[in-house]
Design a protein around this motif. Structure first.
Motif, PDB file in Angstrom:
ATOM      1  N   ILE A  88       0.836  -1.206   0.000  1.00  0.00           N
ATOM      2  CA  ILE A  88       0.000   0.000   0.000  1.00  0.00           C
ATOM      3  C   ILE A  88       0.870   1.256   0.000  1.00  0.00           C
ATOM      4  CG2 ILE A  88      -1.693   1.349   1.340  1.00  0.00           C
ATOM      5  CD1 ILE A  88      -2.959  -1.116   0.079  1.00  0.00           C
ATOM      6  N   LEU A  89       0.490   2.196  -0.845  1.00  0.00           N
ATOM      7  CA  LEU A  89       1.185   3.482  -0.902  1.00  0.00           C
ATOM      8  C   LEU A  89       0.249   4.543  -0.346  1.00  0.00           C
ATOM      9  CD1 LEU A  89       3.619   5.178  -1.921  1.00  0.00           C
ATOM     10  CD2 LEU A  89       2.324   5.484  -4.050  1.00  0.00           C
ATOM     11  N   LYS A  90       0.700   5.226   0.687  1.00  0.00           N
ATOM     12  CA  LYS A  90      -0.140   6.270   1.280  1.00  0.00           C
ATOM     13  C   LYS A  90       0.226   7.608   0.624  1.00  0.00           C
ATOM     14  CE  LYS A  90      -1.192   7.932   5.951  1.00  0.00           C
ATOM     15  NZ  LYS A  90      -2.494   7.626   6.477  1.00  0.00           N
ATOM     16  N   ALA A 107      -5.010  -1.065  -8.881  1.00  0.00           N
ATOM     17  CA  ALA A 107      -4.437  -2.143  -8.079  1.00  0.00           C
ATOM     18  C   ALA A 107      -4.877  -3.462  -8.707  1.00  0.00           C
ATOM     19  CB  ALA A 107      -4.893  -2.015  -6.633  1.00  0.00           C
ATOM     20  N   ASN A 108      -6.080  -3.881  -8.351  1.00  0.00           N
ATOM     21  CA  ASN A 108      -6.586  -5.149  -8.895  1.00  0.00           C
ATOM     22  C   ASN A 108      -7.528  -4.967 -10.086  1.00  0.00           C
ATOM     23  OD1 ASN A 108      -5.366  -7.087  -6.950  1.00  0.00           O
ATOM     24  ND2 ASN A 108      -6.440  -5.731  -5.533  1.00  0.00           N
ATOM     25  N   GLY A 109      -7.841  -3.743 -10.394  1.00  0.00           N
ATOM     26  CA  GLY A 109      -8.613  -3.454 -11.601  1.00  0.00           C
ATOM     27  C   GLY A 109     -10.110  -3.633 -11.473  1.00  0.00           C
ATOM     28  N   GLN A 110     -10.586  -3.918 -10.268  1.00  0.00           N
ATOM     29  CA  GLN A 110     -12.016  -4.202 -10.127  1.00  0.00           C
ATOM     30  C   GLN A 110     -12.880  -2.944 -10.310  1.00  0.00           C
ATOM     31  OE1 GLN A 110     -13.178  -7.454  -9.896  1.00  0.00           O
ATOM     32  NE2 GLN A 110     -11.014  -7.707 -10.381  1.00  0.00           N
ATOM     33  N   ALA A 111     -12.365  -1.816  -9.834  1.00  0.00           N
ATOM     34  CA  ALA A 111     -13.124  -0.563  -9.994  1.00  0.00           C
ATOM     35  C   ALA A 111     -13.253  -0.215 -11.479  1.00  0.00           C
ATOM     36  CB  ALA A 111     -12.439   0.569  -9.235  1.00  0.00           C
ATOM     37  N   GLU A 157      -0.285   3.566 -10.909  1.00  0.00           N
ATOM     38  CA  GLU A 157      -0.502   2.134 -11.154  1.00  0.00           C
ATOM     39  C   GLU A 157       0.477   1.323 -10.317  1.00  0.00           C
ATOM     40  OE1 GLU A 157      -0.270   0.805 -15.332  1.00  0.00           O
ATOM     41  OE2 GLU A 157       0.915  -0.889 -14.604  1.00  0.00           O
ATOM     42  N   LYS A 158      -0.042   0.333  -9.597  1.00  0.00           N
ATOM     43  CA  LYS A 158       0.837  -0.602  -8.914  1.00  0.00           C
ATOM     44  C   LYS A 158       0.976  -1.803  -9.851  1.00  0.00           C
ATOM     45  CE  LYS A 158      -1.544  -0.619  -5.102  1.00  0.00           C
ATOM     46  NZ  LYS A 158      -1.939  -1.007  -3.737  1.00  0.00           N
ATOM     47  N   SER A 159       2.033  -1.761 -10.633  1.00  0.00           N
ATOM     48  CA  SER A 159       2.178  -2.708 -11.746  1.00  0.00           C
ATOM     49  C   SER A 159       2.407  -4.135 -11.284  1.00  0.00           C
ATOM     50  CB  SER A 159       3.320  -2.261 -12.656  1.00  0.00           C
ATOM     51  OG  SER A 159       3.131  -0.918 -13.036  1.00  0.00           O
ATOM     52  N   PHE A 185     -10.580  -6.082  -3.236  1.00  0.00           N
ATOM     53  CA  PHE A 185      -9.680  -7.032  -2.583  1.00  0.00           C
ATOM     54  C   PHE A 185      -9.135  -6.437  -1.293  1.00  0.00           C
ATOM     55  CE2 PHE A 185      -9.602  -8.575  -6.933  1.00  0.00           C
ATOM     56  CZ  PHE A 185      -9.682  -9.950  -6.742  1.00  0.00           C
ATOM     57  N   THR A 186      -8.941  -5.114  -1.311  1.00  0.00           N
ATOM     58  CA  THR A 186      -8.390  -4.437  -0.138  1.00  0.00           C
ATOM     59  C   THR A 186      -9.369  -4.523   1.032  1.00  0.00           C
ATOM     60  OG1 THR A 186      -7.430  -2.911  -1.720  1.00  0.00           O
ATOM     61  CG2 THR A 186      -7.294  -2.285   0.576  1.00  0.00           C
ATOM     62  N   LYS A 187     -10.637  -4.219   0.714  1.00  0.00           N
ATOM     63  CA  LYS A 187     -11.623  -4.197   1.804  1.00  0.00           C
ATOM     64  C   LYS A 187     -12.390  -5.504   1.953  1.00  0.00           C
ATOM     65  CE  LYS A 187     -12.169   0.770   1.270  1.00  0.00           C
ATOM     66  NZ  LYS A 187     -12.917   1.810   0.585  1.00  0.00           N
ATOM     67  N   GLN A 188     -12.244  -6.395   0.959  1.00  0.00           N
ATOM     68  CA  GLN A 188     -12.942  -7.690   0.941  1.00  0.00           C
ATOM     69  C   GLN A 188     -14.460  -7.544   1.067  1.00  0.00           C
ATOM     70  OE1 GLN A 188     -10.922 -10.368   3.673  1.00  0.00           O
ATOM     71  NE2 GLN A 188      -9.342 -10.663   2.150  1.00  0.00           N
ATOM     72  N   LYS A 190     -21.385   6.582  -8.210  1.00  0.00           N
ATOM     73  CA  LYS A 190     -21.648   6.673  -6.775  1.00  0.00           C
ATOM     74  C   LYS A 190     -21.575   5.290  -6.148  1.00  0.00           C
ATOM     75  CE  LYS A 190     -24.235  10.845  -7.160  1.00  0.00           C
ATOM     76  NZ  LYS A 190     -24.852  11.836  -6.301  1.00  0.00           N
ATOM     77  N   LYS A 191     -21.120   5.281  -4.917  1.00  0.00           N
ATOM     78  CA  LYS A 191     -20.991   3.999  -4.216  1.00  0.00           C
ATOM     79  C   LYS A 191     -22.202   3.686  -3.355  1.00  0.00           C
ATOM     80  CE  LYS A 191     -15.993   3.870  -3.924  1.00  0.00           C
ATOM     81  NZ  LYS A 191     -14.884   4.270  -3.062  1.00  0.00           N
ATOM     82  N   SER A 192     -23.016   4.701  -3.073  1.00  0.00           N
ATOM     83  CA  SER A 192     -24.238   4.394  -2.329  1.00  0.00           C
ATOM     84  C   SER A 192     -25.395   5.065  -3.040  1.00  0.00           C
ATOM     85  CB  SER A 192     -24.143   4.898  -0.897  1.00  0.00           C
ATOM     86  OG  SER A 192     -23.930   6.288  -0.909  1.00  0.00           O
TER      87      SER A 192
HETATM   88  P1  G4P Z   1      -9.001  -1.996  -7.560  1.00  0.00           P
HETATM   89  O1  G4P Z   1      -9.961  -0.858  -7.396  1.00  0.00           O
HETATM   90  O2  G4P Z   1      -7.872  -1.705  -8.524  1.00  0.00           O
HETATM   91  O3  G4P Z   1      -9.644  -3.314  -7.814  1.00  0.00           O
HETATM   92  O4  G4P Z   1      -8.242  -2.192  -6.211  1.00  0.00           O
HETATM   93  P2  G4P Z   1      -8.659  -2.614  -4.742  1.00  0.00           P
HETATM   94  O5  G4P Z   1      -9.970  -3.290  -4.686  1.00  0.00           O
HETATM   95  O6  G4P Z   1      -7.469  -3.349  -4.228  1.00  0.00           O
HETATM   96  O7  G4P Z   1      -8.745  -1.146  -4.100  1.00  0.00           O
HETATM   97  C1  G4P Z   1      -9.804  -0.720  -3.330  1.00  0.00           C
HETATM   98  C2  G4P Z   1      -9.608   0.701  -2.913  1.00  0.00           C
HETATM   99  O8  G4P Z   1      -8.284   0.927  -2.425  1.00  0.00           O
HETATM  100  C3  G4P Z   1      -9.767   1.723  -4.030  1.00  0.00           C
HETATM  101  O9  G4P Z   1     -10.216   2.917  -3.448  1.00  0.00           O
HETATM  102  C4  G4P Z   1      -8.334   1.947  -4.508  1.00  0.00           C
HETATM  103  O10 G4P Z   1      -8.170   3.175  -5.170  1.00  0.00           O
HETATM  104  C5  G4P Z   1      -7.607   1.917  -3.199  1.00  0.00           C
HETATM  105  N1  G4P Z   1      -6.200   1.532  -3.288  1.00  0.00           N
HETATM  106  C6  G4P Z   1      -5.673   0.422  -3.834  1.00  0.00           C
HETATM  107  N2  G4P Z   1      -4.354   0.390  -3.651  1.00  0.00           N
HETATM  108  C7  G4P Z   1      -4.031   1.514  -2.981  1.00  0.00           C
HETATM  109  C8  G4P Z   1      -2.800   2.055  -2.472  1.00  0.00           C
HETATM  110  O11 G4P Z   1      -1.714   1.484  -2.610  1.00  0.00           O
HETATM  111  N3  G4P Z   1      -2.882   3.249  -1.828  1.00  0.00           N
HETATM  112  C9  G4P Z   1      -4.053   3.912  -1.627  1.00  0.00           C
HETATM  113  N4  G4P Z   1      -3.992   5.085  -0.996  1.00  0.00           N
HETATM  114  N5  G4P Z   1      -5.233   3.430  -2.073  1.00  0.00           N
HETATM  115  C10 G4P Z   1      -5.208   2.241  -2.740  1.00  0.00           C
HETATM  116  P3  G4P Z   1     -11.667   3.133  -2.858  1.00  0.00           P
HETATM  117  O12 G4P Z   1     -12.049   2.105  -1.847  1.00  0.00           O
HETATM  118  O13 G4P Z   1     -12.580   3.208  -4.022  1.00  0.00           O
HETATM  119  O14 G4P Z   1     -11.493   4.441  -2.050  1.00  0.00           O
HETATM  120  P4  G4P Z   1     -11.708   5.980  -2.322  1.00  0.00           P
HETATM  121  O15 G4P Z   1     -11.438   6.284  -3.758  1.00  0.00           O
HETATM  122  O16 G4P Z   1     -13.118   6.253  -1.920  1.00  0.00           O
HETATM  123  O17 G4P Z   1     -10.699   6.602  -1.428  1.00  0.00           O
END
Ligand code: G4P
Length: 193
Positions: free
Chosen positions: A19-21, A128-132, A155-157, A99-102, A80-82
């Motif tokens: 994860i990159l902050k 990251a995983n391309g799901q969005a 991009e996290k390649s 994948f991050t939040k499962q 929108k997410k909600s």
């Molecule tokens: P994906 O969208 O590529 O499939 O990736 P994933 O499910 O892993 O990511 C879920 C959320 O986490 C996305 O934001 C994505 O932008 C964010 N994310 C993924 N990798 C990183 C990282 O290395 N650093 C940071 N800061 N964020 C990361 P989201 O839940 O849609 O959040 P938001 O846009 O509302 O903040």
């Protein structure tokens, strides 16, 4: 994009394995000057492709997307997410698994903002995983519009997103590409623009 890579090196922090902050300029506090430069970089790359709309997903995609839309002179739409109580008809939806939040969430766009003539540029802060991006493509294509390309700020390649999108014959243009994290240091590979 050199300016972006320099800023990531200066203010980005590697957390854990992957994860990159970047909350001081992109995902929480936003540097509008940097976003404007990001918007110009995407607009320069896509200026002759006839883009009619920029589409992103809330929340952190909105800042780079609005500056890209401004530079291209087209509207920006964010998924929108909600569900919002004012979104009552003609809603296009897709399921997105994080994948991050499962968790799986439903994202939506009002269909009236997209039509068959639209050529869409998707913009997002991270790939990251391309799901969005996959969910956004699904929504956009439900409307009959076409997806020209996916523009990514960081991009996290080393994760699956780009591969997944390219296997689906999608064009991905990333302004910064992270090859790996090595002892918490960021190693870039050549970016697309
Ligand atoms: P994906 O969208 O590529 O499939 O990736 P994933 O499910 O892993 O990511 C879920 C959320 O986490 C996305 O934001 C994505 O932008 C964010 N994310 C993924 N990798 C990183 C990282 O290395 N650093 C940071 N800061 N964020 C990361 P989201 O839940 O849609 O959040 P938001 O846009 O509302 O903040």
């Amino acid at each position: 994009m050199k300016l972006l890579e320099e800023r990531i090196l200066k203010d980005g922090h590697v957390l854990g394995e992957n994860i990159l902050k970047v909350d001081s300029f992109l995902t929480h506090q936003v540097d509008a000057n940097l976003m404007r430069e990001i918007g110009k970089a995407f607009a320069t790359y896509f200026k002759s492709t006839g883009i009619t709309k920029v589409v992103t997903i809330e929340a952190s995609g909105i800042a780079p997307a609005i500056y890209t839309a401004e530079a291209l002179g087209v509207p920006m739409i964010f998924a929108k997410k909600s569900k919002n109580i004012t979104m009552t008809e003609g809603i296009l939806t897709a399921e997105v698994y994080s994948f991050t939040k499962q968790v799986t969430s439903t994202i939506s766009i009002a269909g009236k903002f997209l039509n068959r003539q639209d050529k869409v540029l998707i913009i997002d802060d991270f790939l990251a995983n391309g799901q969005a991006a996959k969910g956004l493509i699904e929504i956009i294509e439900q409307s009959g519009a076409s997806v020209e390309a996916i523009g990514i700020v960081i991009e996290k390649s080393f994760q699956e997103g780009r591969k997944l999108l390219e296997e689906d014959k999608r064009k991905v243009v990333s302004l910064a590409r992270i090859q790996k994290f090595e002892n918490r240091k960021i190693v870039f590979m050549e970016a697309d623009a």
